[in-house]
Design a protein around this motif. Structure first.
Motif, PDB file in Angstrom:
ATOM      1  N   THR A 115      14.828  30.512  38.139  1.00 40.90           N
ATOM      2  CA  THR A 115      15.421  29.388  37.420  1.00 40.90           C
ATOM      3  C   THR A 115      16.832  29.772  36.983  1.00 40.90           C
ATOM      4  O   THR A 115      17.166  30.953  36.879  1.00 40.90           O
ATOM      5  CB  THR A 115      14.603  29.009  36.169  1.00 40.90           C
ATOM      6  N   ALA A 116      17.641  28.763  36.724  1.00 39.91           N
ATOM      7  CA  ALA A 116      18.989  28.982  36.214  1.00 39.91           C
ATOM      8  C   ALA A 116      19.256  27.959  35.123  1.00 39.91           C
ATOM      9  O   ALA A 116      18.919  26.774  35.267  1.00 39.91           O
ATOM     10  CB  ALA A 116      20.014  28.842  37.328  1.00 39.91           C
ATOM     11  N   CYS A 117      19.856  28.406  34.037  1.00 38.62           N
ATOM     12  CA  CYS A 117      20.221  27.484  32.956  1.00 38.62           C
ATOM     13  C   CYS A 117      21.545  26.816  33.304  1.00 38.62           C
ATOM     14  O   CYS A 117      22.493  27.477  33.732  1.00 38.62           O
ATOM     15  CB  CYS A 117      20.349  28.241  31.631  1.00 38.62           C
ATOM     16  N   THR A 118      21.605  25.514  33.117  1.00 39.58           N
ATOM     17  CA  THR A 118      22.821  24.773  33.450  1.00 39.58           C
ATOM     18  C   THR A 118      23.912  24.973  32.396  1.00 39.58           C
ATOM     19  O   THR A 118      25.063  24.621  32.631  1.00 39.58           O
ATOM     20  CB  THR A 118      22.533  23.272  33.585  1.00 39.58           C
ATOM     21  N   ARG A 119      23.552  25.559  31.251  1.00 34.85           N
ATOM     22  CA  ARG A 119      24.544  25.790  30.195  1.00 34.85           C
ATOM     23  C   ARG A 119      25.021  27.246  30.170  1.00 34.85           C
ATOM     24  O   ARG A 119      26.209  27.517  30.318  1.00 34.85           O
ATOM     25  CB  ARG A 119      23.970  25.401  28.820  1.00 34.85           C
ATOM     26  N   CYS A 120      24.085  28.181  30.005  1.00 35.26           N
ATOM     27  CA  CYS A 120      24.490  29.593  29.861  1.00 35.26           C
ATOM     28  C   CYS A 120      24.315  30.392  31.154  1.00 35.26           C
ATOM     29  O   CYS A 120      24.693  31.555  31.220  1.00 35.26           O
ATOM     30  CB  CYS A 120      23.719  30.264  28.725  1.00 35.26           C
ATOM     31  N   HIS A 121      23.712  29.763  32.161  1.00 35.49           N
ATOM     32  CA  HIS A 121      23.547  30.348  33.495  1.00 35.49           C
ATOM     33  C   HIS A 121      22.584  31.540  33.538  1.00 35.49           C
ATOM     34  O   HIS A 121      22.591  32.297  34.511  1.00 35.49           O
ATOM     35  CB  HIS A 121      24.904  30.752  34.096  1.00 35.49           C
ATOM     36  N   ALA A 122      21.771  31.694  32.490  1.00 36.86           N
ATOM     37  CA  ALA A 122      20.767  32.763  32.494  1.00 36.86           C
ATOM     38  C   ALA A 122      19.771  32.524  33.633  1.00 36.86           C
ATOM     39  O   ALA A 122      19.391  31.384  33.913  1.00 36.86           O
ATOM     40  CB  ALA A 122      20.035  32.790  31.155  1.00 36.86           C
ATOM     41  N   ARG A 123      19.371  33.607  34.290  1.00 41.24           N
ATOM     42  CA  ARG A 123      18.393  33.524  35.385  1.00 41.24           C
ATOM     43  C   ARG A 123      17.074  34.153  34.937  1.00 41.24           C
ATOM     44  O   ARG A 123      17.046  35.102  34.149  1.00 41.24           O
ATOM     45  CB  ARG A 123      18.918  34.274  36.618  1.00 41.24           C
ATOM     46  N   ALA A 124      15.991  33.627  35.480  1.00 40.33           N
ATOM     47  CA  ALA A 124      14.655  34.157  35.170  1.00 40.33           C
ATOM     48  C   ALA A 124      13.724  33.796  36.320  1.00 40.33           C
ATOM     49  O   ALA A 124      14.014  32.886  37.102  1.00 40.33           O
ATOM     50  CB  ALA A 124      14.133  33.577  33.857  1.00 40.33           C
ATOM     51  N   PRO A 125      12.582  34.502  36.443  1.00 40.97           N
ATOM     52  CA  PRO A 125      11.626  34.154  37.496  1.00 40.97           C
ATOM     53  C   PRO A 125      11.101  32.732  37.323  1.00 40.97           C
ATOM     54  O   PRO A 125      10.785  32.310  36.197  1.00 40.97           O
ATOM     55  CB  PRO A 125      10.506  35.182  37.306  1.00 40.97           C
ATOM     56  N   MET A 126      11.012  31.988  38.417  1.00 38.02           N
ATOM     57  CA  MET A 126      10.465  30.637  38.371  1.00 38.02           C
ATOM     58  C   MET A 126       9.045  30.637  37.812  1.00 38.02           C
ATOM     59  O   MET A 126       8.641  29.703  37.100  1.00 38.02           O
ATOM     60  CB  MET A 126      10.484  30.021  39.773  1.00 38.02           C
ATOM     61  N   ALA A 127       8.280  31.691  38.116  1.00 36.11           N
ATOM     62  CA  ALA A 127       6.883  31.754  37.670  1.00 36.11           C
ATOM     63  C   ALA A 127       6.767  31.601  36.158  1.00 36.11           C
ATOM     64  O   ALA A 127       5.815  30.997  35.654  1.00 36.11           O
ATOM     65  CB  ALA A 127       6.252  33.066  38.127  1.00 36.11           C
ATOM     66  N   GLU A 128       7.740  32.135  35.416  1.00 35.39           N
ATOM     67  CA  GLU A 128       7.689  32.048  33.954  1.00 35.39           C
ATOM     68  C   GLU A 128       7.807  30.599  33.496  1.00 35.39           C
ATOM     69  O   GLU A 128       7.102  30.162  32.578  1.00 35.39           O
ATOM     70  CB  GLU A 128       8.808  32.891  33.339  1.00 35.39           C
ATOM     71  N   ALA A 129       8.708  29.843  34.113  1.00 38.57           N
ATOM     72  CA  ALA A 129       8.880  28.433  33.745  1.00 38.57           C
ATOM     73  C   ALA A 129       7.653  27.619  34.133  1.00 38.57           C
ATOM     74  O   ALA A 129       7.231  26.715  33.403  1.00 38.57           O
ATOM     75  CB  ALA A 129      10.126  27.862  34.394  1.00 38.57           C
ATOM     76  N   LEU A 130       7.069  27.941  35.288  1.00 39.25           N
ATOM     77  CA  LEU A 130       5.907  27.172  35.747  1.00 39.25           C
ATOM     78  C   LEU A 130       4.691  27.396  34.856  1.00 39.25           C
ATOM     79  O   LEU A 130       3.864  26.489  34.681  1.00 39.25           O
ATOM     80  CB  LEU A 130       5.583  27.532  37.206  1.00 39.25           C
ATOM     81  N   VAL A 131       4.584  28.571  34.269  1.00 38.76           N
ATOM     82  CA  VAL A 131       3.508  28.819  33.293  1.00 38.76           C
ATOM     83  C   VAL A 131       3.682  27.885  32.097  1.00 38.76           C
ATOM     84  O   VAL A 131       2.703  27.323  31.578  1.00 38.76           O
ATOM     85  CB  VAL A 131       3.515  30.301  32.845  1.00 38.76           C
ATOM     86  N   ARG A 132       4.916  27.696  31.679  1.00 47.18           N
ATOM     87  CA  ARG A 132       5.192  26.789  30.554  1.00 47.18           C
ATOM     88  C   ARG A 132       4.870  25.345  30.922  1.00 47.18           C
ATOM     89  O   ARG A 132       4.345  24.580  30.096  1.00 47.18           O
ATOM     90  CB  ARG A 132       6.651  26.924  30.125  1.00 47.18           C
ATOM     91  N   VAL A 133       5.180  24.962  32.166  1.00 49.59           N
ATOM     92  CA  VAL A 133       4.856  23.603  32.617  1.00 49.59           C
ATOM     93  C   VAL A 133       3.349  23.402  32.636  1.00 49.59           C
ATOM     94  O   VAL A 133       2.838  22.367  32.175  1.00 49.59           O
ATOM     95  CB  VAL A 133       5.467  23.331  34.007  1.00 49.59           C
ATOM     96  N   GLU A 134       2.633  24.391  33.143  1.00 49.20           N
ATOM     97  CA  GLU A 134       1.154  24.322  33.172  1.00 49.20           C
ATOM     98  C   GLU A 134       0.589  24.187  31.758  1.00 49.20           C
ATOM     99  O   GLU A 134      -0.432  23.542  31.543  1.00 49.20           O
ATOM    100  CB  GLU A 134       0.580  25.579  33.838  1.00 49.20           C
ATOM    101  N   ALA A 135       1.290  24.802  30.790  1.00 53.43           N
ATOM    102  CA  ALA A 135       0.817  24.777  29.403  1.00 53.43           C
ATOM    103  C   ALA A 135       1.172  23.475  28.685  1.00 53.43           C
ATOM    104  O   ALA A 135       0.804  23.290  27.519  1.00 53.43           O
ATOM    105  CB  ALA A 135       1.390  25.963  28.644  1.00 53.43           C
ATOM    106  N   GLY A 136       1.920  22.581  29.366  1.00 53.19           N
ATOM    107  CA  GLY A 136       2.184  21.275  28.784  1.00 53.19           C
ATOM    108  C   GLY A 136       3.633  20.937  28.519  1.00 53.19           C
ATOM    109  O   GLY A 136       3.942  19.812  28.089  1.00 53.19           O
ATOM    110  N   GLU A 137       4.562  21.883  28.766  1.00 50.84           N
ATOM    111  CA  GLU A 137       5.987  21.568  28.600  1.00 50.84           C
ATOM    112  C   GLU A 137       6.447  20.790  29.832  1.00 50.84           C
ATOM    113  O   GLU A 137       6.499  21.339  30.921  1.00 50.84           O
ATOM    114  CB  GLU A 137       6.824  22.843  28.439  1.00 50.84           C
TER     115      GLU A 137
END
Length: 249
Positions: A115-137
């Motif tokens: 993933t990439a932030c459109t503001r600060c451009h921080a990168r992280a594994p997509m898997a981390e964001a998808l866990v949050r989506v699965e949890a309801g975000e």
């Protein structure tokens, strides 16, 4: 030794279960509205588009996909000792999973695996964001600054990374063989790499089911299925174990 540059598009990954975009069964032909989900302006302006985009990412065929015979053939060519560089329009990471060193793969359109932030451009594994989506975000923000998060892919309306494009152009100018495989050669500026290669003396080989705008420049056109055609084709460029030079094509 001859440098072989391989421009790969969606067609190389269809045998892995990842649909292409513009082919007869392509995603954009089946659902033109889906294109909005990967268009930057729509994505940034509409929370509902982002919600749908996250659901699309969550269920993407990429996560269960494995490299197919074509990806493995490219990795085998590199292991033979032939200098290989892959310029890929794909965001699935399958060339690397097949064993090709990451430093030899230029991801022109980014990667879906981060993933990439459109503001600060921080990168992280997509898997981390998808866990949050699965949890309801439904639209998970950046954990660093709270900005809008997207996949680290180049969306419609975004420019390619100029450093990546510059390196790709240098490879196109330096290679002796340029293989365009599974790409319609319609999306610029990536498609122009085929023309740049031929302008600098490279042999252009097009491996694609449908005609492309660059066919007339090609020394060879292959319409056979990529999974069987590419392994046969690339063996011609494999370095000979006895002479450490590519086998003549």
């Amino acid at each position: 030794m001859a440098l072989v540059a391989i421009l790969s598009g969606a067609g190389i990954s269809t045998d892995s279960g990842i649909p292409d975009y513009r082919g007869p069964q392509g995603l954009w032909r089946k659902d033109p509205e889906a294109e909005k989900l990967v268009t930057y302006d729509f994505y940034m302006a509409d929370p509902e588009i982002r919600r749908r985009s996250w659901q699309m990412r969550r269920t993407s065929a990429t996560w269960g996909a494995e490299p197919n015979a074509a990806h493995r053939a490219v990795a085998e060519l590199e292991r033979s000792g032939t200098p290989v560089r892959v310029l890929t329009q794909n965001v699935d990471g399958l060339h690397q999973l097949a064993g090709l060193p990451s430093r030899k793969v230029l991801e022109l359109h980014g990667t879906a695996r981060e993933t990439a932030c459109t503001r600060c451009h921080a990168r992280a594994p997509m898997a981390e964001a998808l866990v949050r989506v699965e949890a309801g975000e439904t639209d998970p923000p950046c954990t660093v600054c709270g900005g809008i998060l997207k996949s680290a892919t180049v969306m419609f309306g975004e420019r390619l990374d100029p450093m990546v494009l510059s390196e790709a152009m240098a490879i196109a100018k330096a290679c002796e063989v340029f293989v365009a495989v599974g790409t319609t050669l319609q999306v610029q500026p990536a498609a122009s790499l085929a023309g740049i290669a031929t302008e600098h003396g490279a042999r252009l080989i097009v491996v694609n089911a449908e005609p492309t705008p660059y066919d007339e420049l090609a020394e060879e056109i292959v319409r056979e299925p990529i999974g069987t055609a590419l392994p046969v084709l690339l063996k011609r460029f494999a370095a000979s174990p006895d002479t450490d030079t590519p086998t003549p094509g």
